[in-house]
Each structure stands twice: as structure tokens, then as C-alpha cells.
Scaffold this motif. Sequence first.
Motif, mmCIF file in Angstrom:
data_model
loop_
_atom_site.group_PDB
_atom_site.id
_atom_site.type_symbol
_atom_site.label_atom_id
_atom_site.label_comp_id
_atom_site.label_asym_id
_atom_site.label_seq_id
_atom_site.Cartn_x
_atom_site.Cartn_y
_atom_site.Cartn_z
ATOM 1 N N ARG A 513 24.197 103.185 25.598
ATOM 2 C CA ARG A 513 24.212 102.062 24.663
ATOM 3 C C ARG A 513 25.027 102.414 23.416
ATOM 4 O O ARG A 513 25.646 101.551 22.803
ATOM 5 C CB ARG A 513 22.787 101.657 24.276
ATOM 6 C CG ARG A 513 21.922 101.256 25.457
ATOM 7 C CD ARG A 513 22.464 100.040 26.219
ATOM 8 N NE ARG A 513 21.550 99.676 27.290
ATOM 9 C CZ ARG A 513 21.702 100.057 28.559
ATOM 10 N NH1 ARG A 513 22.761 100.769 28.917
ATOM 11 N NH2 ARG A 513 20.819 99.699 29.474
ATOM 12 N N HIS A 514 25.032 103.711 23.037
ATOM 13 C CA HIS A 514 25.837 104.127 21.882
ATOM 14 C C HIS A 514 27.329 103.929 22.176
ATOM 15 O O HIS A 514 28.059 103.354 21.357
ATOM 16 C CB HIS A 514 25.545 105.601 21.557
ATOM 17 C CG HIS A 514 26.225 106.085 20.316
ATOM 18 N ND1 HIS A 514 26.476 107.417 20.053
ATOM 19 C CD2 HIS A 514 26.733 105.408 19.244
ATOM 20 C CE1 HIS A 514 27.089 107.529 18.887
ATOM 21 N NE2 HIS A 514 27.261 106.322 18.380
ATOM 22 N N LEU A 515 27.772 104.378 23.362
ATOM 23 C CA LEU A 515 29.182 104.191 23.726
ATOM 24 C C LEU A 515 29.532 102.704 23.798
ATOM 25 O O LEU A 515 30.601 102.283 23.343
ATOM 26 C CB LEU A 515 29.480 104.869 25.073
ATOM 27 C CG LEU A 515 29.523 106.401 25.061
ATOM 28 C CD1 LEU A 515 29.593 106.942 26.481
ATOM 29 C CD2 LEU A 515 30.708 106.911 24.237
ATOM 30 N N LEU A 516 28.629 101.906 24.368
ATOM 31 C CA LEU A 516 28.849 100.458 24.427
ATOM 32 C C LEU A 516 28.966 99.882 23.019
ATOM 33 O O LEU A 516 29.834 99.040 22.748
ATOM 34 C CB LEU A 516 27.703 99.788 25.178
ATOM 35 C CG LEU A 516 27.766 98.257 25.241
ATOM 36 C CD1 LEU A 516 28.946 97.788 26.080
ATOM 37 C CD2 LEU A 516 26.459 97.685 25.803
ATOM 38 N N GLY A 517 28.087 100.334 22.107
ATOM 39 C CA GLY A 517 28.129 99.860 20.721
ATOM 40 C C GLY A 517 29.455 100.180 20.053
ATOM 41 O O GLY A 517 30.025 99.340 19.349
ATOM 42 N N LEU A 518 29.970 101.384 20.303
ATOM 43 C CA LEU A 518 31.269 101.778 19.725
ATOM 44 C C LEU A 518 32.388 100.908 20.291
ATOM 45 O O LEU A 518 33.292 100.478 19.559
ATOM 46 C CB LEU A 518 31.538 103.255 20.014
ATOM 47 C CG LEU A 518 30.587 104.254 19.336
ATOM 48 C CD1 LEU A 518 30.731 105.635 19.949
ATOM 49 C CD2 LEU A 518 30.832 104.316 17.830
ATOM 50 N N LYS A 519 32.300 100.612 21.582
ATOM 51 C CA LYS A 519 33.312 99.751 22.223
ATOM 52 C C LYS A 519 33.251 98.334 21.647
ATOM 53 O O LYS A 519 34.284 97.735 21.313
ATOM 54 C CB LYS A 519 33.057 99.738 23.736
ATOM 55 C CG LYS A 519 34.043 98.898 24.530
ATOM 56 C CD LYS A 519 33.669 98.910 26.008
ATOM 57 C CE LYS A 519 34.573 97.979 26.807
ATOM 58 N NZ LYS A 519 34.186 97.929 28.235
ATOM 59 N N LEU A 520 32.032 97.780 21.517
ATOM 60 C CA LEU A 520 31.884 96.423 20.985
ATOM 61 C C LEU A 520 32.253 96.359 19.509
ATOM 62 O O LEU A 520 32.760 95.337 19.032
ATOM 63 C CB LEU A 520 30.453 95.928 21.202
ATOM 64 C CG LEU A 520 30.036 95.722 22.670
ATOM 65 C CD1 LEU A 520 28.568 95.352 22.772
ATOM 66 C CD2 LEU A 520 30.897 94.645 23.337
ATOM 67 N N GLN A 521 32.013 97.448 18.791
ATOM 68 C CA GLN A 521 32.418 97.514 17.379
ATOM 69 C C GLN A 521 33.933 97.424 17.268
ATOM 70 O O GLN A 521 34.465 96.725 16.399
ATOM 71 C CB GLN A 521 31.917 98.822 16.757
ATOM 72 C CG GLN A 521 32.119 98.923 15.238
ATOM 73 C CD GLN A 521 31.279 97.934 14.453
ATOM 74 O OE1 GLN A 521 30.091 97.797 14.696
ATOM 75 N NE2 GLN A 521 31.892 97.219 13.526
ATOM 76 N N ALA A 522 34.637 98.102 18.187
ATOM 77 C CA ALA A 522 36.108 98.040 18.199
ATOM 78 C C ALA A 522 36.587 96.627 18.479
ATOM 79 O O ALA A 522 37.520 96.122 17.841
ATOM 80 C CB ALA A 522 36.665 99.004 19.249
ATOM 81 N N ILE A 523 35.911 95.947 19.414
ATOM 82 C CA ILE A 523 36.282 94.562 19.744
ATOM 83 C C ILE A 523 36.020 93.655 18.541
ATOM 84 O O ILE A 523 36.845 92.802 18.202
ATOM 85 C CB ILE A 523 35.505 94.083 20.990
ATOM 86 C CG1 ILE A 523 35.989 94.846 22.227
ATOM 87 C CG2 ILE A 523 35.646 92.582 21.198
ATOM 88 C CD1 ILE A 523 35.101 94.696 23.448
#
Length: 621
Positions: A513-523
Motif C-alpha cells: 500500500r505504501h508503494l501504491l500511495g507513492l505511485k498515486l501521489q505521483a499521479i
Amino acid sequence: NICLLFSWATIVLLSLTRIPGRYLTHQEGLPKLPVPPLNQTCDRYLAVLEPIIESEELNQTRTLVEEFQRPGGVGERLQQGLERRAHKAENWLSDWWLQMAYLDYRMPVVIHSSPGVVLPRLEFSDRQGQIRYAAKLIAGVLDFKTMIDNETLPVEYLGGRPLCMSQYYRVLSSCRIPGIKSDSVVNYASNKTPPRHITVVHNFQFYVLDVYNSDCTPLTVDQLYVQLEKICNSSLQTNKEPVGILTSNHRNSWGKAYANLIRDKTNKESVRAIQKSIFTVCLDAPMPRASDDMYRTRAAVQMLHGGGSRWNSGNRWFDKTLQFIVGEDGACGLIYEHAPAEGPPIVALIDHVVEYTKKSDIVRTPMAPLPMPQKLCFNISPELKKDIEEAKQNMNIMVQDLDMKVHVFSYFGKNIPKSYKLSPDAFIQVALQLAYYRMYQHCCATYESASLRMFRLGRTDTIRSASVDSATFVRAMDDQSIQNSEKVALLEKAVKAHRAYTDMAIRGQAIDRHLLGLKLQAIEDLSALPDIFMDTSYAVANHYNLSTSQVPAKTDCVMCFGPVVPDGYGVCYNPMEEHINFAISAFNSCADTSATRLAHALEDALLDMKALLEQTPKAKL
């Protein structure tokens, strides 16, 4: 599909008498979901890739990860954005997760998202037995609802820490609403005038059944029986279009059909009545007979999809959060729409209801006549008729493609791993790794859901069951040159590694979920997606050939769900004290997968691991 249930450790219940506002006070006392340190997640990401990625690709990924986490780099910037979000939000993940994992997901909820639950088989001698049981089941759910309404629902504890109870308050009087590109969820429980009715569907026709008397007391089992009998007698007189099957279609197709359906005022009112209802009860026609050993498997597919347009697939409203299914032939269970909740709150409700239905019937008393339940009418235009036919065809294709096997492993249950002081869940997960490795000669990305309910509005994170230690053990298990004592040591190490990852995950320190959060933050920042998310390794890591979940219940039941990738398996299990209920799914369209083969390989793996422990001196602690 993201079937996200929850691996449960021992849950402790603490019941309190009613204190107004206790739920809110309890929720506010829970900690916020943390954002793990960036370097910790990057290191753990590389570790979980090791057993599933070739060394050449892994070296390339190491370079990308080093670049991502360098001081002043893109990772640090995204991490700071995530930390700011976590500071402001009640839960930095929950809204993103609901949207991305469920509401934006466009595959049909049937098989791909909504789990089913198979209850122990019942024997009804006639249709009256079906109606009688349905009446008791409804009364049992309303009894559970009283605890929710009065805020006397027992608070759950894990390891001495209270868990978030919000999911319990979202499963009743709620429904998913289709959209053209994204869906939404509505909950009517908190309305000034909350719903007082359920919906009952029989012979593809929907009825509104008021379940409270004028003095706000719930209808008795006898009253419910009388009302259900009226519905069954009424619905047999006509054979209408199965409007409910529209809810099984691809979400974009259903979204378009929905917009068309509710243009008609009558249709709109009927749909709203279903959406607002506390829950739905599906009174199913009998399915084709199955042998005793195939019964549970057939019941599982009935819960998941209804058997196709010839059978009970039109006897559903798949967007409804809770649908209890009572078959005329004794097949009972439920299917639930996954967006509002994970498995454990559903199973807690089931355990309560099953116990309630076992109570002896109260002595019957004279009853005042009750009004006829309201039949919901639909005006079917030629365009809607075409949509229904398309949904039927698509449903039948899905039904043909699902390969399901419910397997009761009867040789032992939680008792054996516990006697060796090994975590039963970790023992089963390592057995799954061994079974898969024996079938395919390699390890695969494996998802097991972990609950984040220690945190406010917590949903799930991923336990990565394929580890360096599990890979070492499964490769050694069938190697004749390795001593049994060494194999036992490797097994114990693999089990402990899984237990450690589980503990890390439920404390909010897992990586996914942390990696997903970083990806969604970039988006969200409208910046270019960092290279680590475009990397092949990231795609492989998120291609879960094994999507698994432990959903333990007191009731001798099993939850089931579909695979999350075309060449994968869905595996759900309920470990009882002396046996284990497994539901294994695959797709017939994939020549490389077979639910029955995996069930046999899993049985062999569990027996071989037990034999290894028994044959090795000093293994028993």
C-alpha cells in the motif's frame, strides 16, 4: 478483481452496554495509519522480489530503486507529499483504495470482485422449510442490526489493541451504484429516516418487505414466514424478465444500461427501493442435483454467480452489499459486494445469524394481519430487453469459464501446526507455496490479505507469502540429498518468516500500500511516473498467480472468490480445529491452471509437511 479479505489472528471481543456515541468515541481513539519509512520499504521491496524475479532483471530493478530513494530524489519528494496527506486525512489510504480497488474497477463484480460464502448444507423437505429458514435468517440479521443501531456491538481486539469497527456500520442499508467510468457507494443507514424494509427476490421478481412493526419492533419469525409465503405465492403467477442480471455485466455496460433503466419513473422507484433496503434475501430455485462430494463445489458457484441465466443468476441484485441466499434444495449462503467491507465483519455477522437460526421456535401467538409485501415493477423497453439478453450471454460465458473446487481437508486442522508451536495460517501458506512449486517448478507472486483495522478506517495490506525462506524450503523439500532435520529447520524458518511479515503488515509497515500511495501521489502531482513503477519487476510482483485469504469462522463454512489474474488461482480457507475448508478457483480458459490439481497438490503438501515433522526427532517442541 481485488479480493481483499483478512488473515485473522485471535480476535478478542469486548461487549459494552449502550453508551450514546460510543462508536464515534471508539473510532477517534484509534491511531492513524502510518506512512512507513521510504528506505525501509525499498529494501523490503527488493527482498520480496528475490524469489520471483530472475537475477538479471533484479539487478536492473536494484539500480532503479537506488535512484528512486536517493536523497533529494523523486522518491523523497513523493514520500513528503504522502506524509502531508497522512497528517491531514483521517486515513491517507482509505479513499484512494476504495476508488482504485473497487469503484474504478470495471470488470463485473460477479466472480472478479464479490466473494461468496457457503454455509453448511440444510435439508428442506419442502418449500415451507425454505421459507421457514429464510424467516429465521432474516430475524437473526435484524438481531445483529440491533447491536449496530444501539452501538452495543462488541469491540474487537487484536493483541490487546482495539480494532476499527467502521466496516460493520457500512454493510447494512448500502448499495453500489454503477457509473459509466466509475461507480459510487450509497449508505442509507445514517439517514434521518433509515430504511425499515428488506428486498426479497423470488422467481426473478423483487418485493419490498417491511420488517418492522408500527411500534418499531422487528417482525417475529412467524410474521416473516407469513410474508415470505405471500411473496412466493405471488411470484409464481408470472414469469418476468430477470432485470437483476443486468447487475452482473461489465461495469461500463451496466452503467449505460442503468442510466437507460432509471429514465423510466417506475423503474427508478423500484431500483431505489432495492438500493435503500437493509439487505436482500434471494429465495432460489433448486439447482441440478450433485453428488455428496461435489455438493459444496456446486453450492459455491451458486453463491458466486447463481449458476447462469437458466438457473438463479437473474435472482440477484449483485450491487447490493449483502445478499443472503436460501435455496429450495437447502443450499444456503450469501454473496457480498466488496467495496464497503472485508470478510471478517461479514463472517462475524454470519456466525451470529447461524447461531440465531439454531434457536428453537417460540410458541406461536395470534397475529394481526399484515399488508401484502409490495411487488417492484419494471417497464422493459426493447433497448433494456437487449441489455438483459447481452447480460445473460456474458453471465453464461463467465459461468462456463469458472473452475471451482471446494475441498474439505479432513486429515487435520489447526491442531497439528499448533502442536508444533507453528502458526496454522503460516503453515497453510507454506503448504500453498510447496503445492504451487511442485506444479510449476517456480515460485510466484502470492497475495494474502492482512487487516489494517488497528488503524482508523483501516482496510488491508498484502502479506507476501512467497519469501526467500519459503523458496529455500520448497526447493529443498523434494531434494533427496538434504537431511530431514535440515528440511524441518527450513520449514520452521519459512513459517516464522511468514509470521514476521504478517505482524509487520498488520502494524502498517508492509510495502504494497505504501508503494501504491507513492505511485498515486505521483499521479496526483501530475508528475511523470517514476521508473520503478514502469519496471517489469513491478508488474510481475503485482501479478498474483496465488490470491489467497484466511477467513476463519466459528461456523463450518468457507468463503470463495475468483482468481485475480487470467492464469492464477483464488484460494480462500477456513481452518477448523480438526479439518480445513478450502475453496479454490481458476479459469477454464487457461490451459495451465486447474482448481482440482491444485487441491490435490495442496493436500499432498500438507500431509508431506506433517509427515516430515513426525519423522524428524525433536521436531515436536
